[in-house]
Design an enzyme around this catalytic site. Sequence first.
Site, PDB file in Angstrom:
ATOM      1  N   CYS A 102       0.840  -1.198   0.000  1.00  0.00           N
ATOM      2  CA  CYS A 102       0.000   0.000   0.000  1.00  0.00           C
ATOM      3  C   CYS A 102       0.879   1.253   0.000  1.00  0.00           C
ATOM      4  O   CYS A 102       1.523   1.554  -0.993  1.00  0.00           O
ATOM      5  CB  CYS A 102      -0.975  -0.050   1.166  1.00  0.00           C
ATOM      6  SG  CYS A 102      -2.346   1.121   1.040  1.00  0.00           S
ATOM      7  N   GLU A 114      -1.895  -9.056   4.299  1.00  0.00           N
ATOM      8  CA  GLU A 114      -2.020  -9.541   5.673  1.00  0.00           C
ATOM      9  C   GLU A 114      -3.474  -9.643   6.107  1.00  0.00           C
ATOM     10  O   GLU A 114      -3.782 -10.238   7.133  1.00  0.00           O
ATOM     11  CB  GLU A 114      -1.223  -8.651   6.646  1.00  0.00           C
ATOM     12  CG  GLU A 114      -1.793  -7.270   6.905  1.00  0.00           C
ATOM     13  CD  GLU A 114      -1.419  -6.228   5.861  1.00  0.00           C
ATOM     14  OE1 GLU A 114      -1.005  -6.610   4.744  1.00  0.00           O
ATOM     15  OE2 GLU A 114      -1.572  -5.026   6.177  1.00  0.00           O
ATOM     16  N   HIS A 150      -3.695  -5.185   0.854  1.00  0.00           N
ATOM     17  CA  HIS A 150      -3.154  -5.652   2.132  1.00  0.00           C
ATOM     18  C   HIS A 150      -3.161  -7.169   2.188  1.00  0.00           C
ATOM     19  O   HIS A 150      -4.169  -7.768   2.573  1.00  0.00           O
ATOM     20  CB  HIS A 150      -3.973  -5.071   3.290  1.00  0.00           C
ATOM     21  CG  HIS A 150      -3.775  -3.613   3.467  1.00  0.00           C
ATOM     22  ND1 HIS A 150      -2.749  -3.091   4.228  1.00  0.00           N
ATOM     23  CD2 HIS A 150      -4.440  -2.549   2.954  1.00  0.00           C
ATOM     24  CE1 HIS A 150      -2.810  -1.765   4.190  1.00  0.00           C
ATOM     25  NE2 HIS A 150      -3.817  -1.410   3.418  1.00  0.00           N
TER      26      HIS A 150
END
Lengths: 213, 263, 388
Positions: free
Chosen positions: A83, A194, A192
């Site tokens: 990002c 994660e 993202h």
Amino acid sequence: MPTKKVAIVSLCSGNIASLEQAFEAIDVTAYLASTPDQLLSADALVLPGVGHFGSACQSLTASGLREPLTQLILSGMPCLGICLGFHLLTQSSEEAPGEVGLGFFDLFTVRITPADPHRYKVPHLGWNTLSSSLEPPSLLDAIHPDNQLFYFANSYAVVPTPGFIYPHAFYNHNSPWLALVQRGSIYGVQFHPEKSRSQGLQLLRNFLRDASC
Amino acid sequence: MLRPRLIASLLVDQQLHLVKTNRFHERHYLGDPLNAAYVFSGFEVDELLILAIDATAHGHCVPLSFVESIARFTSVPLCVGGGLANLNHIHELLALGVEKVALSSALCSGLNFLEHASQQFGSSTITVVLNLCSNAAGEPLACFGRPSPSNPGQPLFTLARDCQLAGAGELVLYDSTRDGSRLGFDIPLFAALNDQLTIPLVALGGCGSHAHIQDLLRATSISGVAAGSLFAYAPWSQQVLFNYPLTSHWFTSLLASQRELYT
Amino acid sequence: MRHSFSNAPQRLYQICQRCVMDTTDPWIQFTHNGICNHCIDFLANRLVVTPYADSAKQGDRLERMFENIRRSRPYGVNHDVVIGVSGGVDSSKTALLAQQAGLKVLAVHMDNGWDTPIALQNVFRVVALSGIDYEAEVLHWRHFKAVQRAFISAGVPDIELPTDVAIMAVLHRAARRHGIRTILSGGNISNEGILPVSWMYNPRDSRFAEAVVQRSGLNRGIYAPFRLGFRQEMRDRLWHGIRTLYPLNQFCYDKEEARCELINSIGWQSYGGKHCESTFTRFCQLIYHPIRFGIDFRRGYLSADICLGRITRNKALKELEDAPWSNLNVHRDIAFIARKLDYRPDELKAIMALPPLWYTDYPNRRRLLSIAYNTYRILTGRRKASNF
């Protein structure tokens, strides 16, 4: 086999907790690196996702990390920008016009300004799918094309330039934007990983696949 | 193509009990919020919205240790709110692993806080929750925080536009008139509001069935649909049974079949 | 509170030569040729309750049980049976059998704060079947947590007792509330027939439970909603006519077969490991018991399998070579359990390192209950198919 170590570069803002947890889920040790030594002792680097382009640039300079980071990346240490981290790897961002990015990708980050702003909202928030016009980037290995759905939260985006030669993938929000770029051992993702389920974890595994140990 | 999000909404009270509300008044005890969050994370929800609904009334922010537990044991995108009143609260919540913070009551006294938060943290981390408090013909009124005689509503569209101008990254419109009712959404209202906004809008309050979601998505390309009752109870009952996968699979099929509407 | 030491017998290690039960049950007995009381009792007394002892007798036992249930439904009552559904194989199979036999089922799920996503999906699938109504009882988490903490600090293996008692209380309450006469349990000899008293003491012994609760300083009122107790149970049986029946003992129940059938018929999902529909149960059986007491529940299941000829002793021993927790992220599980129960992980680990205590170290009514249950069995002509 010893566990791989990932240094999350300190940008003095935002959260690394989710990143640490995601790496833990794939049996990798992740830690916050705020000194050059801490960067050196890693197998791979991550430029994390939340914050402001301007503050992040200033933070990198003020902490003395900018130069060592640049050198490490040039020397071949794998680096993943997520990002904001992805934006930092580009030349510049409209979010902070005076600041200079690390410039590893010859690309530019701009504010998303859709032609139809009532239909295409900004920030770009939620789950979007990737598409690759050419050969899919290796970062997406073992992720089925139907499962290339990732979580995004961005108001700024990296502009695809014609003739961009490195493996990449797009996402669409009124127009195509770069979702993923890889150049050798340097990777940038707009989304993202994660927080993007099993496909996100697989992407992180793919990133570390080539990291030395 | 950006998909609309299917969001699970969890409310916690002062004792950190998980509760379901009805029209913002009655409360039904649902158990341990940490386990609920863990379950919904296992269900791979698109996003989890967690609101501490008594925090402002008791003069504090949603407890950080609670948020830390949630963030530690879930891996889904999180939006957390309840009593956030200063930039430090926001900073701490984001540092714990929360994607977005939700502001509401703190904005009763003005939108400066929203502007500063958006500038400091980036609008994509700031969600504003507006509570629809009355919807008499043609005059939808909304307020920040809990509707009450001392907190009367203001015209919804003006308020929404002002939040957008002040830098809100997203707006959640919580329909307190339909909360817990499972009667469906006020579709013309959401459609009109969504058309006016350039920031994402999420609908919350009243969702009771797949048909409600389908009808809303047919009418407007809303950014997110949030539901409490639908995901907390067994279909058409008041008996607790956390669920999501069935709705999620149905939702994915629905979006696939609607894809021709989005070019 | 000062930790006391157990009065349990100290044993030299010994393992049964026929099954795989060993001296991790401190009260295990062996014959002169090294066969233990558990497999002797299982084969001589437990198995005869099921058609495993003589499969020719299987016949229509199950159908006769269901017919009996249908006939005993009181007028004006809407359901034939109450079934506690956890999302696990046994309870899901029990519900499926009842539903297929056309019984009107009230499925009850007890939320004790430890549900897993897969278990809840399985419950959802089961209760979506026609003929099944659904109710849930959500235990008061803060209070239940306090009771669980009390059992952990008591130092006994029976940290699942609060859940086992609570589910009985919940099902009995549901039965009384709706006037339903029959509770169907997924309990079965085929898998659970070998389970030492020391590993899992009688949940119905409220004297024991209350002694544990009292020792921790917990208010009795907190515990009240979670207990059934002998007196209430007898009132329910004798006054309300509520009885618990075990359909899975009426035929040669094979859990693996049932698992496949559930997967194919209702899209049931497996989660690896027995009883892992609850994160607490997983912690208890795969981490807490083995580490604190050396108890490995797999020994019980495998010993029953050996007696039933489902597995050879050598294969069972091979399976036991891997630690029970070998497929788990132990660190993460302990972190979650600790956080839920308000311990720091190091506190919980310290508790697990303390010497073990057993039910015998606490006031209990084992003898008295034994007499009472035996008398009841004589009066009703029922067999003793459990430890109590």
